[in-house]
Design an enzyme around this catalytic site. Sequence first.
Site, PDB file in Angstrom:
ATOM      1  N   GLN A 107      38.842  38.112  37.261  1.00 44.65           N
ATOM      2  CA  GLN A 107      38.005  38.289  38.457  1.00 44.65           C
ATOM      3  C   GLN A 107      38.584  37.476  39.599  1.00 44.65           C
ATOM      4  O   GLN A 107      38.127  37.578  40.732  1.00 44.65           O
ATOM      5  CB  GLN A 107      36.574  37.807  38.177  1.00 44.65           C
ATOM      6  N   HIS A 125      38.938  42.126  41.078  1.00 44.99           N
ATOM      7  CA  HIS A 125      38.290  41.821  42.361  1.00 44.99           C
ATOM      8  C   HIS A 125      39.284  41.650  43.506  1.00 44.99           C
ATOM      9  O   HIS A 125      38.935  41.092  44.544  1.00 44.99           O
ATOM     10  CB  HIS A 125      37.417  40.554  42.226  1.00 44.99           C
TER      11      HIS A 125
END
Length: 241
Positions: A107, A125
Amino acid sequence: MSGKPISSDVIEQMGGEACPIAILTGSGISAESGLSTFRGSGGLWAGHRVEDVATPEAFAREPGMVYDFYNTRRRNLLSEDVAPNAAHLALARLEAFWPAPVTIITQNVDNLHERAGSSGVIHMHGELLKIRHVGTDEVRVWHDDCHANTLGGGWRPHIVWFGEAVLEGEAIVEALRSAGLFLCIGTAGQVYPAAGFVREVAGPGVEFNVGRTEISDFFRERWTGPASETVPRFVDSLLIV
Ligand code: BJW
């Protein structure tokens, strides 16, 4: 932790075929490298409201503030003070010596896994050192500050904000579907879809965190402590057969 350690289960499988491993990382793995986490005291959002910086609406409303937020973090990531720590290095070692695929799904928008030597890292992300054109979706590597008029305009941070689809969804599904073991390191388990991976993955999960999280109950085993200590010890237990 209940039952025998998960590492001995996995090692037993080595008699047959080693299983693929999927690893989810969050900001906690980079905390000891000098990068802030998101939600702790002193975290990245401590001085900002989430909705002020991490949504497309905020970017439309106040682009200058959002560019500044990411410019500051980009400069920090490129500073001499920030480097991979023992946890990043241990995961690269696992990939190098484990006889089946090891896939890191991060992430994090930093590049510390790559700098440690991991390959094929999935940045679900986005990435701080890239920018994306809002009209064409072209992505470019970018190490400088980025502003509204950069390269003639239309470029934004290559970051997935709330309400936007995460990147590389198909590769993530495949890694989770085939994994015989799932490691989850340094994430609070508050942001979806990543927080749901432990319930989707084929094999058992092991969580590494300094404390309990919202998803701790879904893991078969938990290693409590700083990632720079727990992750190398766990990797050693897998590699020493
Ligand atoms: C240590 C440590 C040490 C510290 N060692 N550990 C289902 C239910 C409810 C809501 C949703 C849902 N599905 C989707 C949503 C909406 C939303 C969401 O999750 N909302 C929540 C607030 C509930 N999700 C989304 O919008 C996502 N998109 C999506 O689902 O799209 C659907 C779609 C499909 C098709 C078309 C369109 C849409 C996108 C999510 C994007 C998240 N982006 C962010 C910000 C990026 C910008 C930036 O970088 O500034 O990514 S949010 C932020 O949180 C960042 C992080 O990657 C992410 C996770 O944070 P993380 O890493 O867990 O950090 P912390 O600080 O929370 O935790 C750190 C942990 O480390 C702690 O546990 C510490 O204890 C630990 N720790 N030191 C070990 N040394």
